[in-house]
Design a protein around this motif. Structure first.
Motif, PDB file in Angstrom:
ATOM      1  N   GLY A  99       0.812  -1.210   0.000  1.00 46.95           N
ATOM      2  CA  GLY A  99       0.000   0.000   0.000  1.00 46.95           C
ATOM      3  C   GLY A  99       0.846   1.261   0.000  1.00 46.95           C
ATOM      4  O   GLY A  99       0.535   2.234  -0.706  1.00 46.95           O
ATOM      5  N   ALA A 204      -7.204   0.198   3.278  1.00 45.26           N
ATOM      6  CA  ALA A 204      -7.072  -0.040   1.837  1.00 45.26           C
ATOM      7  C   ALA A 204      -6.040  -1.106   1.504  1.00 45.26           C
ATOM      8  O   ALA A 204      -6.082  -1.686   0.410  1.00 45.26           O
ATOM      9  CB  ALA A 204      -6.708   1.264   1.131  1.00 45.26           C
ATOM     10  N   SER A 205      -5.128  -1.390   2.414  1.00 47.20           N
ATOM     11  CA  SER A 205      -4.074  -2.372   2.143  1.00 47.20           C
ATOM     12  C   SER A 205      -4.290  -3.654   2.945  1.00 47.20           C
ATOM     13  O   SER A 205      -4.645  -4.702   2.388  1.00 47.20           O
ATOM     14  CB  SER A 205      -2.703  -1.765   2.452  1.00 47.20           C
ATOM     15  OG  SER A 205      -2.659  -1.271   3.788  1.00 47.20           O
TER      16      SER A 205
END
Length: 227
Positions: A99, A204-205
């Motif tokens: 990420g 998000a990661s």
């Protein structure tokens, strides 16, 4: 320049911080808790009556053999604790590192691993809470009582779920949320960005990695384990 690309590093005031603790010391402490939990469950929770209740369809002699062989199987499990713990931390570190790379940041992997290592404290707390509840507050009659027990999770609120949803619902719990916040706090400490941005980065990661893993385990439960 990307919003996660570091310019000048903000100076940190001198003083002792939790991240100054030696990695090996923290890792050893984490493994010690996991090993103790595994040992206590094997010796004091998974009693002979639990084996007989769980394997009632088998011959009594076979059940007795399985029960007495748990010692050798348990030793192998103890050796696997450091391995599985390391793999879990590497998985989280890889997700966060990926990420960060996507966002244009090149923070060294060793720092990301340190963040994952210290965030593991959330799961240590989860292990201790689960152990205490199983040992002193629950009546364990069979294997399912243990495997389906996930305190402070969505599964514990619902009570039951289809095979493909059981693991995801067990995984979404208070301790997992704490883990995400600790990861974000670690990134904030090392990268010197706002906590909100770091939290979004973690979601998000690591969040996507965890989602993929839950889908994979759910697939296995439906197609192999539950059959």
């Amino acid at each position: 320049m990307d919003f996660l690309t570091l310019g000048k590093t903000r100076q940190v005031m001198p003083g002792q911080h939790i991240y100054d603790i030696n990695n090996w010391f923290v890792f050893s402490g984490i493994c010690a808790v996991y090993l103790f939990s595994s040992y206590y469950l094997q010796q004091h929770v998974l009693t002979e009556s639990v084996y007989y209740n769980s394997l009632s369809a088998m011959d009594e002699h076979e059940i007795e053999e399985i029960f007495h062989s748990k010692e050798s199987a348990g030793i192998l499990g103890y050796f696997m604790v450091p391995v599985t713990t390391t793999v879990k931390m590497l998985f989280t570190s890889f997700c966060l590192y990926t990420g960060l790379l996507v966002m244009g940041n090149t923070t060294p992997f060793r720092k990301i691993f340190k963040i994952a290592l210290f965030a593991e404290i959330a799961f240590v707390l989860a292990t201790l809470v689960r152990l205490i509840l199983l040992a002193f507050f629950m009546d364990v009659n069979n294997f399912n009582d243990i495997s389906s027990f996930a305190p402070l999770s969505l599964y514990s609120l619902i009570g039951s779920a289809p095979a493909y949803l059981a693991y995801p619902l067990q995984t979404i719990n208070v301790f997992e949320v704490l883990y995400v916040f600790l990861l974000a706090a670690g990134l904030q400490y090392f990268l010197k960005f706002e906590f909100k941005k770091m939290l979004l980065l973690v979601l998000a990661s690591y969040g996507l990695g965890l989602l993929a893993w839950m889908i994979f385990v759910g697939f296995l439960n439906v197609n192999f384990i539950s059959q």
